[in-house]
Every structure is written in structure tokens, then in C-alpha cells.
Scaffold this motif. Structure first.
Motif, mmCIF file in Angstrom:
data_model
loop_
_atom_site.group_PDB
_atom_site.id
_atom_site.type_symbol
_atom_site.label_atom_id
_atom_site.label_comp_id
_atom_site.label_asym_id
_atom_site.label_seq_id
_atom_site.Cartn_x
_atom_site.Cartn_y
_atom_site.Cartn_z
ATOM 1 N N LEU A 202 -9.199 9.496 -0.557
ATOM 2 C CA LEU A 202 -9.088 8.088 -0.160
ATOM 3 C C LEU A 202 -10.455 7.465 0.056
ATOM 4 C CD1 LEU A 202 -7.411 5.642 0.687
ATOM 5 C CD2 LEU A 202 -7.245 6.637 2.998
ATOM 6 N N LEU B 240 -3.743 5.040 -0.529
ATOM 7 C CA LEU B 240 -3.343 4.485 0.766
ATOM 8 C C LEU B 240 -1.889 4.826 1.073
ATOM 9 C CD1 LEU B 240 -5.034 0.952 0.565
ATOM 10 C CD2 LEU B 240 -5.609 2.793 2.173
ATOM 11 N N ASP B 241 -1.022 4.675 0.074
ATOM 12 C CA ASP B 241 0.393 4.967 0.288
ATOM 13 C C ASP B 241 0.608 6.469 0.507
ATOM 14 O OD1 ASP B 241 3.141 3.713 0.224
ATOM 15 O OD2 ASP B 241 3.410 5.254 -1.303
ATOM 16 N N ARG C 232 -11.770 4.176 -2.052
ATOM 17 C CA ARG C 232 -12.266 2.918 -1.471
ATOM 18 C C ARG C 232 -13.657 2.583 -2.019
ATOM 19 N NH1 ARG C 232 -9.903 4.544 3.900
ATOM 20 N NH2 ARG C 232 -8.196 3.076 4.309
ATOM 21 N N GLN D 62 -7.796 12.885 2.401
ATOM 22 C CA GLN D 62 -8.694 12.006 3.135
ATOM 23 C C GLN D 62 -9.997 11.799 2.366
ATOM 24 O OE1 GLN D 62 -8.035 10.262 5.990
ATOM 25 N NE2 GLN D 62 -9.996 9.283 5.495
ATOM 26 N N GLN E 62 -1.429 8.537 1.843
ATOM 27 C CA GLN E 62 -1.898 8.915 3.174
ATOM 28 C C GLN E 62 -0.787 8.770 4.208
ATOM 29 O OE1 GLN E 62 -4.622 6.263 5.279
ATOM 30 N NE2 GLN E 62 -5.916 8.031 5.790
ATOM 31 N N GLN F 292 -0.971 -5.643 2.160
ATOM 32 C CA GLN F 292 -2.411 -5.667 1.881
ATOM 33 C C GLN F 292 -2.680 -5.500 0.387
ATOM 34 O OE1 GLN F 292 -4.364 -2.725 4.365
ATOM 35 N NE2 GLN F 292 -3.061 -3.216 6.120
ATOM 36 N N GLN F 293 -1.911 -4.623 -0.259
ATOM 37 C CA GLN F 293 -2.083 -4.428 -1.694
ATOM 38 C C GLN F 293 -1.754 -5.705 -2.466
ATOM 39 O OE1 GLN F 293 0.535 -1.129 -2.387
ATOM 40 N NE2 GLN F 293 -0.938 0.405 -1.705
ATOM 41 N N LEU G 174 -6.676 3.255 -5.544
ATOM 42 C CA LEU G 174 -6.771 2.969 -4.111
ATOM 43 C C LEU G 174 -5.394 2.741 -3.518
ATOM 44 C CD1 LEU G 174 -8.335 2.374 -1.537
ATOM 45 C CD2 LEU G 174 -8.584 0.001 -2.327
ATOM 46 N N ILE H 284 0.987 -1.818 4.275
ATOM 47 C CA ILE H 284 0.019 -1.494 3.223
ATOM 48 C C ILE H 284 0.361 -2.237 1.935
ATOM 49 C CG2 ILE H 284 -0.833 0.363 1.742
ATOM 50 C CD1 ILE H 284 -0.571 2.232 4.128
ATOM 51 N N ARG I 115 4.103 1.474 5.481
ATOM 52 C CA ARG I 115 3.975 1.343 4.034
ATOM 53 C C ARG I 115 4.221 -0.098 3.591
ATOM 54 N NH1 ARG I 115 7.427 5.725 0.912
ATOM 55 N NH2 ARG I 115 6.118 4.981 -0.812
#
Length: 482
Positions: free
Chosen positions: A414, A449-450, A418, A411, A452, A206-207, A445, A203, A200
Motif C-alpha cells: 500500500l 486500500l480495499d 500511494r 502494508q 487493507q 474517496q476512490q 491504489l 474508501i 469500505r
């Protein structure tokens, strides 16, 4: 001049000893000591379900085979294998549990000692004389002796005390196994939480980078007059939110590292705690034994049953203490004025005594009532442990089923998030859409992602919970492998 010994280690007491004939009758009573009390054990009957209800719709099958003892290997991570091995070796909780087993072993030996006679040896030497110019020594006395004492366990009190201690020893061993299972499951959960926290945090990095890229774009458009100050303030706020989120995720990772290190008996930084990405781990298929097998595959249930057996013996002992007791004593002694003549004067003694409680202010009856109430509590705890065990399995199966369904939907969510962000970013650059749309798709998004990672963690931890609920591969000693 040799004096007559002034004292001997063994003397007959006419008021306290029985005749040899009476002693013979007492010994005969030992042979027919079938009069010992018998206490029916508390009922172990507990209603059990015929099948587990949860998990029927899970995407993985539910084969009826037991959990492997090395259940953590199903996750397919050598790093997790090392953490579990380190926990079993160095956990202070596990070490304390092993020490408590050794304590119970010593207590069992102590409790069993009264079933055998106690034997003591003694020796003494004395010299008598006058104090004066001419010391006239009147004599020297040397005595040697061996004495034995034995309480007839006529009503089974001592045997009950021994049986209680042995049951407590079994309970201590099962408690050790429960603690070891709890420690290994806890280590697995913390290791998974650490892997998730690190992922996390990755991620979140990346965020932050994505938010920074969009912020540069908005700033460029603001300078060109194509974006308003409101647009710029909103994106700067979103960028700062990602910085805050990244700091929180890194804090979570450090906290998980520290907690895992403490559980394994180490300090933070003393052991390497490498973790893979969660999607690199295998999510074990849900497994379940028959409900009836659960009673022999959970150490906490075995412990509760052993405590109940100890309570049965405690009740029997308390009842027996309210009845008369018979003790036998005997010994052989030797005396003399010189060492080489000591064995020339053997003396023996044999005695038996009967003691019966008359008035103790209700203490003995109170002790019996206390033991009976403790047995009732132990029986309730035993049944509660079994009910809780089935509840744990049902909850774990239900969690696996529900999380897998959530993962399937998430899924797809997500994938759409994206796609929406990519389209919104392109349309914003082309001036075909507003910044508000881009910000909304960006937040969606990031959240997907988080989420997931959180669902992956929940699915893996649900497997750990199921393995623990099914006993972690533990099996009642002496039971056949299936």
C-alpha cells in the motif's frame, strides 16, 4: 333404613393378589435388588494432540492461559460490548435455548416420578330408592378411599430412564451455552463485517472523488487537445466503475445492519449500530490453552458427552424392559350410610402382581437394538465433536498466523501504491507520462486500500473464531479455574 353399600373402592381379588407371606417375600426381594442390570458405559477414549501445531510462527505469543469469559472486551470497543449484551438479552435463538432447558427439566421430573409410589384419592356417594307414589328409599352409600401403586424397579429400568432424562437435561443446558456462544460470536463477526462494510464504503467514496478529480483533469486536457478521446473514455469508465463499487459497498453495509439486527432479535433501525474504523480496534493476541484443557472448555463437547451418557442409560432401560416386572398396589377405604359413620367401616387391600413379557413380535428386542445403535451413533458424534474442536483451534491459529504475514506485506504494498499514484499524477500533469500509467497506478491504489480493510476484518474475525474454538471462556461446571 340404612342399606348395605353396593360397592367399595377396594376389593380383594383372589386371582390377582398374593398372600401376605408372598408379599413379604417380594418386599424382601426389593432389599436385595442388587440384581439390577449393569451396562458398562461406552468408552470415552479419544486421541488428543500433545500441542497445537499451527501458529508457531505468529508474530504474537501463544500463552497457555484460557480465554476470558468476556472475550469480546479484548477488542476495546464499547459499541461491541453493547451489541454483545443486547444479543445475550434479546436473541430469540438464546431465548428458545433457555426454554428448551426448562422443557428438559420438566421431562426429568416426569422420568423420575415412577421411582416413587403414586397415590390417588377417591370418593363416591350413591342413593337408592323406588320411583313411585310412595318413595321408599332403600339406602345411602358413602365411600372414601386412598390407593397407592408402586412398580418395583427390580432391574433398574426406571432408574435408567431417570438417569437418561437427567443426562438429557445436562445436554440441553450445554446446548444452551453452545447457542449463546454461537450467537455472541456471530454478533461479533457481523458487527465487524458492518464496520468493514462502512469503512469500505468510505474508501469507495474517496476512490470516487479521486476518479472524479482525474476525470476533470482529463476532460480539461482533452479540450486543450492534450488528451485523446480514448483517454477520456477510459477515465470516464473508471469513474463509473467507482460509482458502481460505491453502490455495492453501501448495499453491503445495509445488509450487514439488517442481519445483525435480526440476530439480536430486532428490526433494522430499532437499535443504534455505531461502528469505529477497524484500525481503531485492538487485534487480540492469539491465545491457546493446552489441548487437553479443550475437553472441558467447549460446551459442545460437554453436550456430546451428556448425550452419550443418556444413550448408555437408554440401553440399560431397554434391556430391563425385556425382563419381568413386579407391581404393588394397596389402599384403605371407608364406607357408611352417613357422613359421620363413614370411618366406622375401614377396609384395606394389598396386592402384588408379576408381569413377564412372552411374545411382543420382536418389539422389545428391536427397542434394545435401536438403543444400542443410537449409542454407537452418539459415541461417533462425541468423537467427531472432539476432532472437530481441535481442527477449529488449528484453523484459527493458522488463519491468524497467515493473515498477519499478509498484513505485513500488504502494508508495504500500500505504501508503494500511494507513492506510485502520487508520482504518476504529477508526471501526467507535467506531460511526462501517459494516462495509461496514471490509470494503472490509480487502480492499484484502490485495490490496495480495499484489500487493507479486508485483511483487517479477516484478522479480527480470526480472533473471534479462535475465542469461539477455545470455548469463549466457558468452563465445565465444577471444574477448577486455571
Amino acid at each position: 333404613m340404612r342399606s348395605k353399600p353396593t360397592s367399595l373402592p377396594f376389593r380383594r381379588n383372589a386371582t390377582a393378589s398374593l398372600s401376605l407371606r408372598s408379599l413379604t417375600l417380594v418386599c424382601a426381594a426389593v432389599v436385595v435388588s442388587g440384581c439390577a442390570l449393569h451396562e458398562p458405559p461406552a468408552s470415552r477414549d479419544v486421541a488428543t494432540p500433545s500441542a497445537f501445531q499451527s501458529g508457531a510462527g505468529a508474530s504474537t505469543p501463544l500463552p497457555g492461559h484460557p480465554v476470558d469469559q468476556a472475550w469480546w472486551q479484548a477488542f476495546g470497543s464499547p459499541s461491541l460490548d453493547r451489541v454483545i449484551a443486547m444479543t445475550e438479552r434479546d436473541s430469540l435463538d438464546v431465548a428458545a435455548a433457555y426454554a428448551r432447558v426448562r422443557q428438559a427439566q420438566a421431562l426429568a421430573r416426569i422420568a423420575g416420578a415412577p421411582l416413587l409410589p403414586s397415590l390417588d384419592g377417591n370418593a363416591s356417594a350413591s342413593r337408592q330408592g323406588r320411583i313411585g307414589g310412595n318413595a321408599d328409599v332403600s339406602g345411602t352409600a358413602l365411600t372414601l378411599g386412598v390407593s397407592a401403586t408402586y412398580e418395583l424397579d427390580f432391574w433398574g429400568a426406571n432408574r435408567a430412564a431417570r438417569d437418561s432424562a437427567l443426562a438429557q437435561l445436562r445436554a440441553s443446558a450445554f446446548d444452551r451455552d453452545t447457542i449463546r456462544l454461537t450467537a455472541t460470536a456471530g454478533a461479533a463477526n457481523l458487527w465487524l463485517a458492518l464496520a468493514a462494510a462502512r469503512e469500505r464504503a468510505s474508501i469507495a467514496t474517496q476512490q470516487r472523488d479521486i476518479a472524479a478529480e482525474v476525470l476533470r483533469l482529463v476532460r480539461a486536457q482533452a479540450r486543450a487537445g492534450q488528451a485523446s478521446p480514448l483517454d477520456l473514455a477510459q477515465q470516464e469508465g473508471l469513474y463509473d466503475a467507482q460509482l458502481r463499487n460505491l453502490a455495492a459497498r453501501r448495499q453491503d453495509a445495509t445488509d450487514s445492519e439488517n442481519t445483525l439486527a435480526v440476530l439480536t432479535g430486532h428490526h433494522l433501525g430499532d437499535v443504534p449500530l455505531d461502528t469505529p474504523m477497524l484500525d481503531a480496534l485492538t487485534a487480540p493476541a492469539a491465545v491457546a490453552s493446552l489441548p487437553s484443557d479443550l475437553l472441558t472448555r467447549r460446551p459442545d463437547i460437554a453436550r456430546a458427552e451428556a448425550v452419550l451418557a443418556a444413550s448408555d442409560a437408554d440401553v440399560l432401560e431397554a434391556r430391563a424392559r425385556m425382563l419381568p416386572s413386579i407391581s404393588l398396589t394397596g389402599g384403605v377405604g371407608f364406607s357408611g350410610g352417613r357422613l359421620n359413620t363413614v370411618l366406622e367401616n375401614p377396609i384395606y387391600s394389598v396386592a402384588a402382581s408379576l408381569s413377564a413379557p412372552i411374545f411382543h413380535g420382536g418389539a422389545l428386542a428391536g427397542a434394545r437394538d435401536l438403543r444400542s445403535a443410537q449409542r454407537e451413533a452418539a459415541l461417533a458424534d462425541y468423537r467427531k465433536t472432539i476432532v472437530a474442536a481441535f481442527g477449529d483451534v488449528e484453523a484459527s491459529l493458522n488463519a491468524i498466523d497467515g493473515i498477519e504475514r499478509q498484513q505485513d506485506a500488504q502494508q508495504r504494498e500500500l505504501t508503494q501504491a500511494r507513492t506510485a499514484f502520487t508520482l504518476a499524477q504529477s508526471r501526467y500533469r507535467a506531460g511526462a507520462d501517459t494516462l495509461l500509467t496514471l490509470l494503472d497506478t490509480q487502480r492499484t491504489l484502490f485495490t490496495a486500500l480495499d484489500l487493507q480493510v479486508q485483511l483487517r476484518l479477516a484478522r479480527l474475525q480470526a480472533s473471534v473464531a479462535l475465542y469461539k474454538a477455545l470455548g469463549g471462556g466457558w468452563q465445565m461446571p465444577g471444574s477448577a479455574n486455571s
